[in-house]
Design a protein around this motif. Structure first.
Motif, PDB file in Angstrom:
ATOM      1  N   VAL A   1       0.847  -1.189   0.000  1.00 37.37           N
ATOM      2  CA  VAL A   1       0.000   0.000   0.000  1.00 37.37           C
ATOM      3  C   VAL A   1       0.882   1.238   0.000  1.00 37.37           C
ATOM      4  O   VAL A   1       1.867   1.320   0.746  1.00 37.37           O
ATOM      5  CB  VAL A   1      -0.945   0.020   1.224  1.00 37.37           C
ATOM      6  N   GLY A   2       0.519   2.203  -0.840  1.00 36.70           N
ATOM      7  CA  GLY A   2       1.223   3.479  -0.840  1.00 36.70           C
ATOM      8  C   GLY A   2       2.633   3.360  -1.381  1.00 36.70           C
ATOM      9  O   GLY A   2       2.914   2.623  -2.335  1.00 36.70           O
ATOM     10  N   LEU A   3       3.556   4.075  -0.758  1.00 38.50           N
ATOM     11  CA  LEU A   3       4.932   4.151  -1.241  1.00 38.50           C
ATOM     12  C   LEU A   3       5.673   2.843  -1.133  1.00 38.50           C
ATOM     13  O   LEU A   3       6.724   2.659  -1.768  1.00 38.50           O
ATOM     14  CB  LEU A   3       5.682   5.243  -0.482  1.00 38.50           C
ATOM     15  N   THR A   4       5.165   1.907  -0.336  1.00 33.60           N
ATOM     16  CA  THR A   4       5.820   0.602  -0.216  1.00 33.60           C
ATOM     17  C   THR A   4       5.922  -0.088  -1.563  1.00 33.60           C
ATOM     18  O   THR A   4       6.926  -0.742  -1.865  1.00 33.60           O
ATOM     19  CB  THR A   4       5.044  -0.289   0.769  1.00 33.60           C
ATOM     20  N   ALA A   5       4.884   0.038  -2.380  1.00 30.17           N
ATOM     21  CA  ALA A   5       4.898  -0.589  -3.703  1.00 30.17           C
ATOM     22  C   ALA A   5       6.039  -0.033  -4.555  1.00 30.17           C
ATOM     23  O   ALA A   5       6.748  -0.778  -5.244  1.00 30.17           O
ATOM     24  CB  ALA A   5       3.562  -0.364  -4.405  1.00 30.17           C
ATOM     25  N   ILE A   6       6.231   1.283  -4.511  1.00 31.55           N
ATOM     26  CA  ILE A   6       7.303   1.903  -5.297  1.00 31.55           C
ATOM     27  C   ILE A   6       8.663   1.404  -4.833  1.00 31.55           C
ATOM     28  O   ILE A   6       9.527   1.032  -5.633  1.00 31.55           O
ATOM     29  CB  ILE A   6       7.226   3.436  -5.189  1.00 31.55           C
ATOM     30  N   GLU A   7       8.860   1.367  -3.531  1.00 32.37           N
ATOM     31  CA  GLU A   7      10.150   0.938  -2.980  1.00 32.37           C
ATOM     32  C   GLU A   7      10.458  -0.503  -3.368  1.00 32.37           C
ATOM     33  O   GLU A   7      11.591  -0.837  -3.749  1.00 32.37           O
ATOM     34  CB  GLU A   7      10.139   1.104  -1.464  1.00 32.37           C
ATOM     35  N   GLN A   8       9.440  -1.374  -3.268  1.00 35.54           N
ATOM     36  CA  GLN A   8       9.672  -2.779  -3.593  1.00 35.54           C
ATOM     37  C   GLN A   8       9.967  -2.978  -5.077  1.00 35.54           C
ATOM     38  O   GLN A   8      10.846  -3.760  -5.457  1.00 35.54           O
ATOM     39  CB  GLN A   8       8.457  -3.612  -3.173  1.00 35.54           C
ATOM     40  N   LEU A   9       9.234  -2.278  -5.940  1.00 35.19           N
ATOM     41  CA  LEU A   9       9.461  -2.425  -7.376  1.00 35.19           C
ATOM     42  C   LEU A   9      10.804  -1.829  -7.802  1.00 35.19           C
ATOM     43  O   LEU A   9      11.463  -2.360  -8.705  1.00 35.19           O
ATOM     44  CB  LEU A   9       8.320  -1.769  -8.149  1.00 35.19           C
ATOM     45  N   ARG A  10      11.217  -0.760  -7.158  1.00 28.85           N
ATOM     46  CA  ARG A  10      12.536  -0.205  -7.462  1.00 28.85           C
ATOM     47  C   ARG A  10      13.638  -1.194  -7.070  1.00 28.85           C
ATOM     48  O   ARG A  10      14.629  -1.359  -7.788  1.00 28.85           O
ATOM     49  CB  ARG A  10      12.743   1.131  -6.741  1.00 28.85           C
ATOM     50  N   ARG A  11      13.474  -1.879  -5.947  1.00 31.43           N
ATOM     51  CA  ARG A  11      14.463  -2.890  -5.551  1.00 31.43           C
ATOM     52  C   ARG A  11      14.482  -4.040  -6.553  1.00 31.43           C
ATOM     53  O   ARG A  11      15.545  -4.568  -6.874  1.00 31.43           O
ATOM     54  CB  ARG A  11      14.158  -3.407  -4.153  1.00 31.43           C
TER      55      ARG A  11
END
Length: 435
Positions: free
Chosen positions: A76-86
């Protein structure tokens, strides 16, 4: 076809950008698909329903752009961005990332951009034009980043190549002005450096030592090893190591520095006596040099036929390296070279010098090189002969050689008051493409 089909340098239509929509809601997914169709954005659209599915897709191949809903079942939220960037770290250029948010306020979108997203769109407020423009801009930014990274890698590679060239092609340390030193180097195909190296140093007693060597293989590892061995050879000579002991010490350096036991080095060392009355030739699995004798305008080229040939450095068999002495009077020069020259192919160039008729895959060979050198001496004289020979071999081959090639000529003018020839030729791809 999608952009996961890696670019192999072929010409033709460019693949469509691979866009991965990360959206768990079927209705929103259909809406985005229709908006892209209305916007006439030509992309290869795929869908993932969670961050986990998107990460798996990123592992399978190249994704050019991610369109991500911030309300997913597993993030949810910015967590998705962080995980996909990793998950994108293994990609040479990370995919562009456009965020879809259900919040009409700007705070979440701004936070998403700060976290690494290229743009954000609000569901319900996004039409075809806005979505199409956002994807085009995001993909263009990704393309620009890829070009910048490619340019940077090219600049780094060029700097490393220049550094290796400086190490491989040093300035000779010879104080006697009556000694001639002419060197030349032709990189192999694609301009890649190989393991050829050479050097010339005058010892404190006046003896002039020269070396030319070839590390088996070609590429950055072989070039680096060649540079290391060239530096080690110069250090040994400058510290007063007797010529007959240099090769044994150099082999110890090779065994220590090579990446595997299969790596070996062929080498030729020439020692010109302090009174210039003889030369000693040491061969370590290398081609024998040629001898140039005679006054200006009547220089003759002949093979030096050694009495014995030592084994290549790094080969685990018994053997030593003995000097073959050649007594000399008057002007002379010793021409050494690596096998890249004699292995030049001559197909399509008629009957080249020294070429045997009827050979299926004709190569220049040692007799052909000797004849070619003599032709250049007869037509153009001693000055500049190294560059002329390299250019002619390259023309006979029809372009860059398969393997790198080096030539080193060291000689004596015959008179203390006659200045010898000094020259250095590095075949630059831009200049030599016109030759």
């Amino acid at each position: 076809m999608s952009s996961r089909d890696e670019d192999d340098g072929r010409t033709g239509p460019q693949p469509r950008p691979f866009v991965l929509l990360v959206e768990d809601d079927d209705g929103d997914a259909v809406l985005v698909t229709e908006l892209l169709s209305d916007a006439q954005v030509d992309v290869d659209l795929h869908r993932a329903r969670s961050v986990a599915e998107a990460a798996a897709e990123l592992e399978r191949g190249t994704v050019d752009c991610l369109v991500v809903d911030l309300g997913l079942p597993d993030a949810v939220g910015l967590t998705a961005i962080e995980q996909l960037r990793r998950s994108s770290r293994r990609h040479a250029v990370p995919p562009a990332l456009v965020v879809l948010t259900g919040h009409s306020g700007v705070d979440q979108g701004v936070d998403a951009v700060a976290a690494g997203a290229d743009d954000y769109l609000v569901k319900g407020e996004t039409g075809p034009d806005l979505l199409g423009r956002s994807l085009r801009y995001a993909l263009q930014r990704r393309s620009s980043e890829a070009q910048q990274r490619a340019l940077y890698r090219s600049e780094v590679r060029a700097a490393e190549t220049a550094r290796l060239e400086r190490a491989l092609l040093p300035r000779p340390l010879v104080a006697d002005e009556a000694v001639s030193v002419m060197v030349g180097y032709l990189p192999g195909g694609e301009g890649l450096l190989g393991g050829d190296f050479f050097d010339t140093v005058q010892m404190s007693d006046g003896t002039v030592l020269s070396v030319i060597g070839d590390v088996a293989g070609h590429g950055p590892d072989e070039a680096a090893l060649g540079a290391t061995l060239r530096t080690a050879w110069r250090t040994l000579v400058l510290t007063g190591t007797p010529p007959q002991d240099v090769l044994g010490h150099l082999e110890r350096v090779l065994v220590t520095e090579r990446t595997g036991p299969e790596i070996f080095v062929t080498l030729c060392q020439v020692a010109v006596a302090a009174d210039r009355s003889w030369v000693d030739v040491y061969l370590a699995g290398h081609l024998a040099p040629m001898l140039l004798t005679g006054e200006v305008g009547a220089v003759r080229c002949a093979d030096i036929v050694p009495e014995s040939r030592g084994r290549a450095l790094g080969v685990p068999v018994p053997g030593e390296w003995r000097a073959h002495r050649v007594a000399l009077t008057g002007p002379f020069a010793v021409l050494t070279y690596t096998d890249g020259l004699v292995e030049a192919e001559l197909a399509g160039h008629g009957e080249a010098p020294g070429r045997a008729r009827g050979r299926a895959t004709p190569r220049l060979g040692v007799p052909g090189l000797r004849t070619l050198v003599q032709d250049e001496l007869d037509s153009g004289g001693f000055v500049g002969v190294v560059e002329r020979v390299l250019r002619r071999v390259r023309r006979l081959h029809g372009g860059p050689l398969v393997d790198d090639a080096a030539m080193l000529v060291v000689g004596w003018t015959g008179y203390d008051d006659v200045v010898g020839e000094r020259s250095s030729t590095l075949a630059d791809s831009a200049e030599w493409a016109r030759s």
